[in-house]
Design an enzyme around this catalytic site. Structure first.
Site, PDB file in Angstrom:
ATOM      1  N   HIS A  25      -2.997   7.257  -4.147  1.00  0.00           N
ATOM      2  CA  HIS A  25      -3.006   6.135  -3.211  1.00  0.00           C
ATOM      3  C   HIS A  25      -3.243   4.858  -4.002  1.00  0.00           C
ATOM      4  O   HIS A  25      -4.034   4.843  -4.944  1.00  0.00           O
ATOM      5  CB  HIS A  25      -4.152   6.326  -2.198  1.00  0.00           C
ATOM      6  CG  HIS A  25      -4.618   5.044  -1.580  1.00  0.00           C
ATOM      7  ND1 HIS A  25      -5.787   4.410  -1.973  1.00  0.00           N
ATOM      8  CD2 HIS A  25      -4.075   4.264  -0.608  1.00  0.00           C
ATOM      9  CE1 HIS A  25      -5.940   3.302  -1.262  1.00  0.00           C
ATOM     10  NE2 HIS A  25      -4.920   3.183  -0.431  1.00  0.00           N
TER      11      HIS A  25
ATOM     12  N   SER B 222       0.844  -1.197   0.000  1.00  0.00           N
ATOM     13  CA  SER B 222       0.000   0.000   0.000  1.00  0.00           C
ATOM     14  C   SER B 222       0.874   1.239   0.000  1.00  0.00           C
ATOM     15  O   SER B 222       1.993   1.222   0.526  1.00  0.00           O
ATOM     16  CB  SER B 222      -0.941   0.003   1.201  1.00  0.00           C
ATOM     17  OG  SER B 222      -0.202   0.222   2.370  1.00  0.00           O
TER      18      SER B 222
ATOM     19  N   ASN C 156      -3.366   0.295  -3.286  1.00  0.00           N
ATOM     20  CA  ASN C 156      -3.247  -0.801  -2.326  1.00  0.00           C
ATOM     21  C   ASN C 156      -3.710  -2.077  -3.028  1.00  0.00           C
ATOM     22  O   ASN C 156      -4.763  -2.081  -3.664  1.00  0.00           O
ATOM     23  CB  ASN C 156      -4.154  -0.472  -1.123  1.00  0.00           C
ATOM     24  CG  ASN C 156      -4.309  -1.636  -0.177  1.00  0.00           C
ATOM     25  OD1 ASN C 156      -4.945  -2.641  -0.499  1.00  0.00           O
ATOM     26  ND2 ASN C 156      -3.761  -1.515   0.994  1.00  0.00           N
ATOM     27  N   TYR C 157      -2.912  -3.141  -2.940  1.00  0.00           N
ATOM     28  CA  TYR C 157      -3.326  -4.447  -3.480  1.00  0.00           C
ATOM     29  C   TYR C 157      -3.015  -5.499  -2.442  1.00  0.00           C
ATOM     30  O   TYR C 157      -1.906  -5.553  -1.917  1.00  0.00           O
ATOM     31  CB  TYR C 157      -2.666  -4.731  -4.841  1.00  0.00           C
ATOM     32  CG  TYR C 157      -3.236  -3.791  -5.877  1.00  0.00           C
ATOM     33  CD1 TYR C 157      -4.517  -4.002  -6.381  1.00  0.00           C
ATOM     34  CD2 TYR C 157      -2.561  -2.632  -6.255  1.00  0.00           C
ATOM     35  CE1 TYR C 157      -5.108  -3.097  -7.261  1.00  0.00           C
ATOM     36  CE2 TYR C 157      -3.139  -1.726  -7.140  1.00  0.00           C
ATOM     37  CZ  TYR C 157      -4.409  -1.968  -7.633  1.00  0.00           C
ATOM     38  OH  TYR C 157      -4.993  -1.071  -8.486  1.00  0.00           O
ATOM     39  N   ARG C 158      -4.020  -6.323  -2.114  1.00  0.00           N
ATOM     40  CA  ARG C 158      -3.865  -7.232  -0.986  1.00  0.00           C
ATOM     41  C   ARG C 158      -4.544  -8.588  -1.215  1.00  0.00           C
ATOM     42  O   ARG C 158      -5.459  -8.714  -2.037  1.00  0.00           O
ATOM     43  CB  ARG C 158      -4.417  -6.576   0.278  1.00  0.00           C
ATOM     44  CG  ARG C 158      -5.866  -6.176   0.148  1.00  0.00           C
ATOM     45  CD  ARG C 158      -6.348  -5.262   1.264  1.00  0.00           C
ATOM     46  NE  ARG C 158      -7.742  -4.882   1.059  1.00  0.00           N
ATOM     47  CZ  ARG C 158      -8.138  -3.881   0.284  1.00  0.00           C
ATOM     48  NH1 ARG C 158      -7.268  -3.145  -0.355  1.00  0.00           N
ATOM     49  NH2 ARG C 158      -9.427  -3.612   0.138  1.00  0.00           N
TER      50      ARG C 158
ATOM     51  N   GLY D  48      -0.439  -6.347  17.575  1.00  0.00           N
ATOM     52  CA  GLY D  48       0.958  -6.379  17.128  1.00  0.00           C
ATOM     53  C   GLY D  48       1.212  -5.662  15.824  1.00  0.00           C
ATOM     54  O   GLY D  48       2.322  -5.688  15.300  1.00  0.00           O
ATOM     55  N   SER D  49       0.176  -5.009  15.261  1.00  0.00           N
ATOM     56  CA  SER D  49       0.408  -4.316  13.985  1.00  0.00           C
ATOM     57  C   SER D  49       1.191  -3.027  14.259  1.00  0.00           C
ATOM     58  O   SER D  49       1.191  -2.503  15.369  1.00  0.00           O
ATOM     59  CB  SER D  49      -0.901  -4.016  13.273  1.00  0.00           C
ATOM     60  OG  SER D  49      -1.730  -3.265  14.106  1.00  0.00           O
ATOM     61  N   ARG D  50       1.843  -2.537  13.231  1.00  0.00           N
ATOM     62  CA  ARG D  50       2.770  -1.424  13.411  1.00  0.00           C
ATOM     63  C   ARG D  50       2.067  -0.098  13.116  1.00  0.00           C
ATOM     64  O   ARG D  50       1.771   0.214  11.969  1.00  0.00           O
ATOM     65  CB  ARG D  50       3.949  -1.630  12.460  1.00  0.00           C
ATOM     66  CG  ARG D  50       5.121  -0.738  12.761  1.00  0.00           C
ATOM     67  CD  ARG D  50       6.338  -1.302  12.050  1.00  0.00           C
ATOM     68  NE  ARG D  50       7.521  -0.552  12.392  1.00  0.00           N
ATOM     69  CZ  ARG D  50       7.918   0.531  11.748  1.00  0.00           C
ATOM     70  NH1 ARG D  50       7.208   1.000  10.751  1.00  0.00           N
ATOM     71  NH2 ARG D  50       9.025   1.147  12.098  1.00  0.00           N
TER      72      ARG D  50
END
Length: 359
Positions: A163, A149, A165-167, A316-318
């Protein structure tokens, strides 16, 4: 004679193995040069499981990150990307590449994350609210999520923010069946309207979609206009592009190839626009309007954006990487209304009533 033949066969096999390992090393070196940092899952592991879609998707997001960072760095030669690799103790990690305070870009971030573990209850609730039937085993849902992203905030008000984002998402249910889906999109947020830029951006994305199915661009263009809607303001965040989520048909391979085409369209849809306007002159008033528009960008990202919400709900994500999308500077003025028939009013009209740019 038979033993001699065996010795020759062994020698040939060794030669072939050496040639193959040289070939492997060469390929690994080429991949290394295309990436900004070593991949989260490790290069050897990705190549060993190269036929699996999860590995192919991780390679694609790594390559996309490298391509976009190199293209942006070439436009802003005085600046450099800080490359920050991080680990998540619950499983996985990521690579954040951020360029700040350049001549052209005030802040440009391109992140890759590959996380896995157990889905938090809040995240599962968010997915169920979108119609996902997730059958947990003892309240546990193992998941894997990966994506690339990026948000790019240029200094010049005549260069739009972009912007993409590919997920890819995978969840294992109680009976062992796996649910998977892809999501993503690319969209443009100009401070001032330039029709030529809008047409170029949308046409490039339409071409990427049309390679797979002519129905995709109109469907995902509308989805984008509907998704990036700041409800409390009654306006879109920008002039759109494409957006899709929860896509799991016609087949895993077909959706992956479509996502790949979209990721490859990022540089050609945006870089020519930056080149065209990064040296345009601008007034303090135009800079001020850019700051106000960025305020709207922040409002959308913090109030409505699903990716931001998912990140904030994942243990736990940043946080630094999740909030990378926010600009360095923005402004909120009380009751600001641009003069009628002004350039500022012109962009607002399009944000309230989306246009068809390609027909």
């Amino acid at each position: 004679g038979a033993l001699g033949g065996l010795g020759l066969g062994l020698w040939r096999w060794r030669q072939a193995a050496m040639a193959a390992s040289e070939e492997d090393e060469k390929e690994e070196e080429e991949l290394r040069q295309r990436f900004m940092a070593p991949p989260v899952s490790g290069l050897r592991e990705l190549r060993r499981r190269r036929r699996e879609l999860r590995s192919r998707m991780e390679l694609l997001i790594m390559e996309t990150q490298g391509e976009v960072c190199r293209a942006l760095a070439a436009l802003d030669p005085g600046a450099a990307f800080a490359v920050d690799t991080w680990e998540r103790k619950e499983g996985g990690g990521g690579i954040s590449c951020v360029l700040q305070d350049g001549e052209v870009f005030e802040k440009a971030g391109v992140n890759v994350s590959v996380v896995y573990g157990l889905l938090s209850e809040e995240a599962a609730r968010q997915m169920r609210s979108r119609g996902k039937s997730l059958k947990a085993k003892d309240g546990k849902l193992p998941f894997c999520a990966m994506g690339v992203s990026s948000v790019i905030h240029p200094k010049n008000p005549h260069v739009p923010t972009m912007h993409f984002n590919y997920r890819y998402f995978e969840i294992e249910e109680a009976d062992g069946t796996k649910q998977w889906w892809f999501g993503g999109g690319t969209d443009l947020t100009p401070t001032y309207l330039n029709e030529e830029d809008a047409v170029h951006f949308h046409k490039t994305l339409k071409e990427a979609c049309d390679k797979h199915d002519l129905k995709l661009y109109p469907k995902y263009k509308k989805w984008c206009d509907d998704y990036f809607y700041i409800k409390h303001r009654g306006e879109r965040r920008g002039i759109g592009g494409i957006f899709f989520d929860d896509v799991d048909s016609p087949s895993k391979e077909e959706v992956f190839q479509f996502v790949k085409s979209c990721a490859k369209a990022v540089v050609p849809c945006y870089v020519p626009i930056v080149k065209r306007h990064c040296h345009d002159s601008f007034t303090p008033e135009e800079k001020q309007w850019q700051q106000l528009r960025r305020g709207r960008y922040v409002e959308f990202n913090l109030v409505y954006d699903r990716g931001t919400k998912f990140g904030l709900l994942t243990p736990g994500s940043r946080i630094e990487s999740i909030l990378m999308s926010l600009p360095l500077t923005a402004r909120w003025e009380y009751m600001h209304t641009p003069p009628e028939s002004s350039k500022e009013a012109e962009i607002l009209e399009v944000l309230r009533n989306p246009k068809d740019w390609v027909h």
